[in-house]
Design an enzyme around this catalytic site. Structure first.
Site, PDB file in Angstrom:
ATOM      1  N   CYS A   2       1.616 -12.736  -0.896  1.00 43.62           N
ATOM      2  CA  CYS A   2       2.458 -13.331   0.131  1.00 43.62           C
ATOM      3  C   CYS A   2       3.898 -12.828   0.030  1.00 43.62           C
ATOM      4  O   CYS A   2       4.398 -12.546  -1.050  1.00 43.62           O
ATOM      5  CB  CYS A   2       2.459 -14.839  -0.010  1.00 43.62           C
ATOM      6  SG  CYS A   2       0.817 -15.526  -0.066  1.00 43.62           S
ATOM      7  N   ARG A  27       2.898  -5.487   0.412  1.00 43.47           N
ATOM      8  CA  ARG A  27       2.412  -6.439  -0.582  1.00 43.47           C
ATOM      9  C   ARG A  27       1.000  -6.915  -0.274  1.00 43.47           C
ATOM     10  O   ARG A  27       0.364  -7.550  -1.109  1.00 43.47           O
ATOM     11  CB  ARG A  27       3.351  -7.648  -0.646  1.00 43.47           C
ATOM     12  CG  ARG A  27       4.736  -7.316  -1.170  1.00 43.47           C
ATOM     13  CD  ARG A  27       5.690  -8.448  -0.911  1.00 43.47           C
ATOM     14  NE  ARG A  27       5.372  -9.612  -1.680  1.00 43.47           N
ATOM     15  CZ  ARG A  27       5.996  -9.981  -2.797  1.00 43.47           C
ATOM     16  NH1 ARG A  27       6.967  -9.240  -3.258  1.00 43.47           N
ATOM     17  NH2 ARG A  27       5.658 -11.060  -3.439  1.00 43.47           N
ATOM     18  N   TRP A  72      -1.344 -14.082   2.005  1.00 47.63           N
ATOM     19  CA  TRP A  72      -2.566 -13.501   1.414  1.00 47.63           C
ATOM     20  C   TRP A  72      -3.347 -14.698   0.902  1.00 47.63           C
ATOM     21  O   TRP A  72      -2.903 -15.389  -0.006  1.00 47.63           O
ATOM     22  CB  TRP A  72      -2.175 -12.559   0.286  1.00 47.63           C
ATOM     23  CG  TRP A  72      -3.298 -11.805  -0.347  1.00 47.63           C
ATOM     24  CD1 TRP A  72      -4.027 -10.790   0.201  1.00 47.63           C
ATOM     25  CD2 TRP A  72      -3.800 -11.982  -1.680  1.00 47.63           C
ATOM     26  NE1 TRP A  72      -4.948 -10.338  -0.710  1.00 47.63           N
ATOM     27  CE2 TRP A  72      -4.832 -11.041  -1.864  1.00 47.63           C
ATOM     28  CE3 TRP A  72      -3.484 -12.832  -2.735  1.00 47.63           C
ATOM     29  CZ2 TRP A  72      -5.547 -10.942  -3.045  1.00 47.63           C
ATOM     30  CZ3 TRP A  72      -4.191 -12.729  -3.908  1.00 47.63           C
ATOM     31  CH2 TRP A  72      -5.207 -11.786  -4.061  1.00 47.63           C
ATOM     32  N   ASN A  96       5.070 -19.172  -1.504  1.00 44.13           N
ATOM     33  CA  ASN A  96       4.207 -18.304  -2.321  1.00 44.13           C
ATOM     34  C   ASN A  96       3.870 -19.063  -3.594  1.00 44.13           C
ATOM     35  O   ASN A  96       4.744 -19.731  -4.147  1.00 44.13           O
ATOM     36  CB  ASN A  96       4.926 -17.019  -2.732  1.00 44.13           C
ATOM     37  CG  ASN A  96       5.176 -16.084  -1.567  1.00 44.13           C
ATOM     38  OD1 ASN A  96       4.690 -16.326  -0.472  1.00 44.13           O
ATOM     39  ND2 ASN A  96       5.938 -15.041  -1.818  1.00 44.13           N
ATOM     40  N   GLY A  97       2.663 -18.921  -4.078  1.00 46.00           N
ATOM     41  CA  GLY A  97       2.271 -19.601  -5.317  1.00 46.00           C
ATOM     42  C   GLY A  97       1.164 -20.601  -5.036  1.00 46.00           C
ATOM     43  O   GLY A  97       0.531 -20.563  -3.980  1.00 46.00           O
ATOM     44  N   GLU A 473      -9.274   4.517 -15.638  1.00 47.42           N
ATOM     45  CA  GLU A 473      -8.252   4.518 -14.589  1.00 47.42           C
ATOM     46  C   GLU A 473      -8.724   5.321 -13.365  1.00 47.42           C
ATOM     47  O   GLU A 473      -8.480   4.906 -12.219  1.00 47.42           O
ATOM     48  CB  GLU A 473      -6.937   5.096 -15.159  1.00 47.42           C
ATOM     49  CG  GLU A 473      -5.794   5.211 -14.181  1.00 47.42           C
ATOM     50  CD  GLU A 473      -5.386   3.897 -13.515  1.00 47.42           C
ATOM     51  OE1 GLU A 473      -5.864   2.819 -13.907  1.00 47.42           O
ATOM     52  OE2 GLU A 473      -4.586   3.967 -12.568  1.00 47.42           O
ATOM     53  N   LYS A 477      -9.009   3.670  -9.716  1.00 51.42           N
ATOM     54  CA  LYS A 477      -8.311   4.222  -8.554  1.00 51.42           C
ATOM     55  C   LYS A 477      -9.306   4.513  -7.438  1.00 51.42           C
ATOM     56  O   LYS A 477      -9.075   4.156  -6.290  1.00 51.42           O
ATOM     57  CB  LYS A 477      -7.589   5.544  -8.912  1.00 51.42           C
ATOM     58  CG  LYS A 477      -6.322   5.447  -9.686  1.00 51.42           C
ATOM     59  CD  LYS A 477      -5.115   4.962  -8.919  1.00 51.42           C
ATOM     60  CE  LYS A 477      -4.983   3.482  -8.988  1.00 51.42           C
ATOM     61  NZ  LYS A 477      -4.377   2.910 -10.162  1.00 51.42           N
ATOM     62  N   GLU A 480     -10.721   1.259  -5.807  1.00 47.22           N
ATOM     63  CA  GLU A 480      -9.809   0.413  -5.029  1.00 47.22           C
ATOM     64  C   GLU A 480      -9.368   1.056  -3.729  1.00 47.22           C
ATOM     65  O   GLU A 480      -9.165   0.355  -2.739  1.00 47.22           O
ATOM     66  CB  GLU A 480      -8.627  -0.109  -5.859  1.00 47.22           C
ATOM     67  CG  GLU A 480      -7.569   0.860  -6.248  1.00 47.22           C
ATOM     68  CD  GLU A 480      -6.463   0.221  -7.101  1.00 47.22           C
ATOM     69  OE1 GLU A 480      -6.070  -0.918  -6.840  1.00 47.22           O
ATOM     70  OE2 GLU A 480      -5.980   0.894  -8.020  1.00 47.22           O
ATOM     71  N   HIS A 496     -26.558   4.733 -23.836  1.00 44.39           N
ATOM     72  CA  HIS A 496     -26.966   3.371 -24.208  1.00 44.39           C
ATOM     73  C   HIS A 496     -27.231   2.500 -22.985  1.00 44.39           C
ATOM     74  O   HIS A 496     -27.236   1.280 -23.086  1.00 44.39           O
ATOM     75  CB  HIS A 496     -25.906   2.738 -25.115  1.00 44.39           C
ATOM     76  CG  HIS A 496     -25.703   3.500 -26.385  1.00 44.39           C
ATOM     77  ND1 HIS A 496     -26.662   3.541 -27.376  1.00 44.39           N
ATOM     78  CD2 HIS A 496     -24.693   4.309 -26.795  1.00 44.39           C
ATOM     79  CE1 HIS A 496     -26.229   4.321 -28.362  1.00 44.39           C
ATOM     80  NE2 HIS A 496     -25.045   4.806 -28.024  1.00 44.39           N
ATOM     81  N   LYS A 595      -0.239  -5.929  -4.106  1.00 44.27           N
ATOM     82  CA  LYS A 595       0.585  -5.180  -5.052  1.00 44.27           C
ATOM     83  C   LYS A 595       0.972  -6.027  -6.260  1.00 44.27           C
ATOM     84  O   LYS A 595       1.037  -5.547  -7.381  1.00 44.27           O
ATOM     85  CB  LYS A 595       1.846  -4.683  -4.343  1.00 44.27           C
ATOM     86  CG  LYS A 595       2.744  -3.820  -5.204  1.00 44.27           C
ATOM     87  CD  LYS A 595       2.086  -2.495  -5.487  1.00 44.27           C
ATOM     88  CE  LYS A 595       2.835  -1.657  -6.499  1.00 44.27           C
ATOM     89  NZ  LYS A 595       1.952  -0.617  -7.071  1.00 44.27           N
TER      90      LYS A 595
HETATM   91  C1  AGP Z   1      -3.473  -0.979  -9.799  1.00 45.20           C
HETATM   92  O1  AGP Z   1      -3.818   0.107  -9.016  1.00 45.20           O
HETATM   93  C2  AGP Z   1      -3.953  -2.250  -9.303  1.00 45.20           C
HETATM   94  N1  AGP Z   1      -3.458  -2.494  -8.009  1.00 45.20           N
HETATM   95  C3  AGP Z   1      -3.936  -3.460 -10.232  1.00 45.20           C
HETATM   96  O2  AGP Z   1      -5.021  -3.274 -11.087  1.00 45.20           O
HETATM   97  C4  AGP Z   1      -2.681  -3.740 -11.088  1.00 45.20           C
HETATM   98  O3  AGP Z   1      -2.517  -2.742 -12.037  1.00 45.20           O
HETATM   99  C5  AGP Z   1      -2.828  -5.113 -11.752  1.00 45.20           C
HETATM  100  O4  AGP Z   1      -2.895  -6.109 -10.771  1.00 45.20           O
HETATM  101  C6  AGP Z   1      -1.705  -5.418 -12.722  1.00 45.20           C
HETATM  102  O5  AGP Z   1      -0.475  -5.425 -12.087  1.00 45.20           O
HETATM  103  P1  AGP Z   1       0.876  -5.384 -12.900  1.00 45.20           P
HETATM  104  O6  AGP Z   1       0.976  -4.083 -13.580  1.00 45.20           O
HETATM  105  O7  AGP Z   1       1.942  -5.577 -11.850  1.00 45.20           O
HETATM  106  O8  AGP Z   1       0.842  -6.532 -13.873  1.00 45.20           O
END
Ligand code: AGP
Length: 600
Positions: A2, A27, A72, A96-97, A473, A477, A480, A496, A595
C-alpha cells in the site's frame, strides 16, 4: 504494498494526489482512491484497478487538501468497498499496516451504532476516530491509536485538518512552500520537495499549508530534523530502459562501486565501516552468527554464510525471517538482518525476537532512515540508490558486496585471512564493476538464449557451494517475473529426488564457474544431460572444457572462484528478464507481489 499520500497547500489537491499515487505504483496495488475537501464536504473517489482509471472518472473538483491511497489487499478482497479511503461521518482515513484487534473493535463499534460497509480493518479505525472526535482531529486520532493493536501508517482528513501517524510502517512528511505533504515513500513527493521529515513510531503530525507540528503519542510536541534528499527523481524513473528492472541491472556496476566507496583500500588491505559500532575485540569474540532475511535478501544471506564460514571459520545460521521468530533455540551472539527496504515486517519481527535474547544486531539495508535502521545496534548501508522494480537486482548485488567486505574484515581480525590474501581479494572486488559491464555489453547473447527457452514450463537452476545461493536467486527471479515454475537446487542434491522431474523439456541452468569442486559440478551436469535436459552453463571465459557437456555456454569474465557469484548473478538476472519480456509479462510489477512487504 500500500501507498499513502496526503496534501495540504494552495494548489489543486487532486492533481497532486493522483500524480503522487502514480509514483507509488511501483509498490504494487490492486485498488486506489482519494478523499478531498470539496466545498466544505469530504468527497471520496475510489475503485478497484489502476490509478489511470480512477483519474479518468474524476469529476471537476476544487480542493487544496486531501489524502490518497494505493491498496494491496490484506483484509478483504480487492474491490471498491475495501479500497481506501474509508470514511466515518466527516472523517476519511488511509492506512497501511494491520490492526490486529480489529474484530474486537468492530464488535464494540457496532454496539455503539456504527455500520460497517467494508471487510477492512481500516474502517474500524475511521469509526474509532469519529467516535472520539470533539472538534480536534489530533486528539481524536491519538485516542483511537491508544485503542488499537498492530501496525499503521495513516493519513486522516477531517474538514481542512490533516493528521498523520505511524507505528511499524513507514511514513514521511514533505516540507514545501505554503504546502506540505504526507507520503509512504520519497519518490511520491520528490517532484514537489526534497525536504523530508522521517516520522518515527508513535509520532503524530498535524499538517497545515504553512506548518507541520509533530507530537509523541502523549501529545508532547517534539522537534524533528528536516533531511535533504540528494538523489533525483530521474534516478527513480526509467531513463530510457523498457523496464526499471533492466535499468537497475545496468546500474549494478555503479551500485557496487558505491557499496565499496571509501570502505576499502586495496594497497594497505584495509576495510572500514562507519556504522559498525563493534570493537575489534568484540568481533574476535563472536563464535556464532545468525543471518535473518526474506526472499532475495535471504539468498544474499546464504551466500554470506558461505563467505563467513570460508573467511572467518565462524559458524553461521541463515534463517528465513518468518520462521526464525518461532525457533526455540537462541541465536548467535551477532544477528545480521538483511533487507533492501528496511521495512520487511517478517525481518523486523525476527530482529525484535533476536533482541529479546540480548544479541548484538547489525542491519544491512539500502534505505536510510528505514524502520530497521532505528532498531539495531549497527547499520551498514548498501548504497544501491532507489530500486523501483519489484524484483530486487542491484540491491542484492550490493548486499553481497557488503557481505564480502564484512566477512573479509572479520576474517582478518580472526587471523584466518592473511593481509596479502585480503589485498588480492580487494583488487579483484574492485575489478568486478568493469567485469559486470562486459557482461552487460554482451547481453544480446543472453537474450538470444533466454528467448529460446522462454516457452518452457519448468526450469532448474543448479550450483554448488558459493554458486548454490545464485541458483536459488536465479530461480526466484525467473518465477517472480516470468511466472515459469523454477527451482534452485544444490547440484549434488538433484539425485536425491528432483532428478525424477528432469526430462528433455526441462531446461537446466548450471552455474559452473571454475573452483575446487568444478569436477563434481560437471558430474552433476552429466546426470541431467543423461536425462536429455537442455543445459545452459554459466562458465568462466577461459573454460574450454565445459562446452563438451552442455548445449549453450554463457561466459563470464575470470575472477576468484569466491567472487564469481557476483558475475553469475548478472547472467541469471538478464536471463530471467529476457524470458519474462519474451512472454510479455509485467516485469516491474509482477502479479501478487509488492516491493516492500510490510505485513507478516
Ligand atoms: C525480490 O526480488 C523479492 N521481491 C522479495 O523476495 C524480497 O527480496 C523480499 O520481500 C525481502 O525484501 P527486503 O529485502 O526489502 O527485506
Amino acid at each position: 504494498m500500500c501507498g499513502i499520500i496526503g496534501y495540504n497547500g494552495i494548489r489543486q489537491a487532486t492533481n497532486i494526489l493522483i500524480d503522487s499515487l502514480k509514483r507509488l505504483e511501483y509498490r504494487g496495488y490492486d485498488s486506489a482512491g482519494i478523499a478531498v475537501l470539496n466545498n466544505k464536504a469530504i468527497e471520496v473517489y475510489k475503485d478497484k484497478g489502476r490509478i489511470i482509471e480512477l483519474e479518468r472518472d474524476l469529476p471537476e473538483i476544487i480542493s487544496t487538501v486531501g489524502i490518497g491511497h494505493t491498496r494491496w489487499a490484506t483484509h478483504g478482497k480487492p474491490n471498491k468497498a475495501n479500497a481506501h479511503p474509508h470514511t466515518s461521518g466527516d472523517i476519511a482515513v488511509v492506512h497501511n499496516g494491520i490492526i490486529e484487534n480489529y474484530e474486537h473493535l468492530r464488535d464494540r463499534l457496532t454496539q455503539l451504532g456504527y455500520v460497517f460497509v467494508s471487510e477492512t480493518d481500516t474502517e474500524a479505525l475511521a469509526h474509532l476516530i469519529n467516535h472520539y472526535y470533539r472538534n480536534n482531529l489530533m486528539d481524536a486520532v491519538v485516542s483511537a491509536l491508544n485503542d488499537i493493536k498492530g501496525s499503521y501508517a495513516i493519513a486522516v482528513l477531517c474538514g481542512s485538518e490533516l493528521v498523520a501517524a505511524r507505528k511499524d510502517s513507514p511514513l514521511i512528511i514533505g516540507i514545501g512552500d505554503n504546502e506540505n505533504f504526507i507520503a509512504s515513500d520519497i519518490p511520491a513527493i520528490l517532484k514537489y520537495t526534497r525536504n523530508i521529515i522521517y516520522l518515527d513510531d508513535m509520532e503524530v503530525a498535524c499538517v497545515t499549508p504553512d506548518c507541520v507540528s509533530i507530537f509523541d503519542i502523549n501529545k508532547r510536541q517534539i522537534e524533528k530534523t528536516v533531511n535533504t534528499i540528494d538523489w533525483d527523481l530521474e534516478a527513480a524513473e526509467k531513463s530510457g530502459y523498457d523496464h526499471f528492472m533492466l535499468k537497475e541491472i545496468h546500474e549494478q556496476p555503479r551500485a557496487l562501486h558505491e557499496t565499496f566507496a571509501g570502505r576499502i583500500s586495496e594497497l594497505e588491505g584495509n576495510i572500514t565501516f562507519d556504522g559498525l559500532n563493534l570493537t575489534e575485540e568484540e568481533i574476535r569474540s563472536i563464535s556464532r552468527i545468525s543471518i535473518i532475511a526474506c526472499g532475495t535478501s535471504f539468498n544474499a544471506g546464504l551466500l554470506g554464510k558461505y563467505l563467513f564460514e570460508y573467511m572467518t571459520h565462524i559458524h553461521v545460521d541463515v534463517e528465513i525471517a518468518s520462521e526464525f521468530r518461532y525457533a526455540h533455540s537462541s541465536p548467535g551472539s551477532l544477528v545480521i538482518a538483511i533487507s533492501q527496504s528496511g521495512e520487511t515486517a517478517d525481518t523486523l519481527a525476527a530482529l525484535r525476537e533476536a533482541k529479546s535474547f540480548g544479541c548484538r544486531t547489525l542491519a544491512i539495508t539500502n534505505v536510510v532512515g528505514s524502520t530497521i535502521t532505528r532498531e539495531v545496534d549497527s547499520v551498514i548501508y548498501t548504497r544501491s540508490g532507489p530500486e523501483i522494480g519489484v524484483a530486487a537486482t542491484k540491491t542484492f548485488l550490493s548486499q553481497v558486496g557488503v557481505l564480502y567486505l564484512l566477512s573479509l574484515y572479520f576474517g582478518k581480525l580472526k587471523g584466518i585471512i592473511s593481509s596479502d590474501r585480503i589485498k588480492l581479494m580487494l583488487v579483484s572486488l574492485k575489478k568486478l564493476s568493469a567485469q559486470i559491464r562486459r557482461i552487460l555489453d554482451d547481453k544480446e547473447s543472453i537474450r538470444y538464449c533466454a528467448e529460446a527457452f522462454a516457452p518452457a514450463n519448468d526450469v532448474f537452476f543448479i550450483g554448488r557451494t558459493f554458486n548454490y545461493p545464485i541458483a536459488l536467486e536465479g530461480a526466484l527471479k525467473l518465477k517472480e517475473i516470468s511466472y515459469i515454475h523454477a527451482e534452485g537446487y544444490a547440484a549434488g542434491e538433484l539425485k536425491h529426488g528432483p532428478l525424477a522431474l528432469i526430462a528433455n523439456n526441462t531446461p537446466v541452468v548450471a552455474i559452473a564457474t571454475r573452483g575446487p569442486i568444478y569436477d563434481k559440478m560437471v558430474n552433476n551436469i552429466k546426470e541431467v544431460k543423461a536425462r536429455e535436459a537442455p543445459v545452459i552453463a554459466i562458465a568462466d571465459e577461459k573454460d574450454s572444457e565445459i562446452e563438451k557437456y552442455v548445449d549453450t555456454v554463457i561466459r563470464v569474465p575470470s575472477t576468484e572462484y569466491v567472487l564469481s557469484p557476483v558475475l553469475s548473478t548478472v547472467v541469471v538476472q538478464l536471463f530471467s528478464y529476457y524470458v519474462a519480456k519474451s512472454r510479455k509479462c509485467p516485469i516491474d510489477q509482477p502479479r501478487n507481489l509488492a516491493k516492500s512487504v510490510t505485513v507478516e
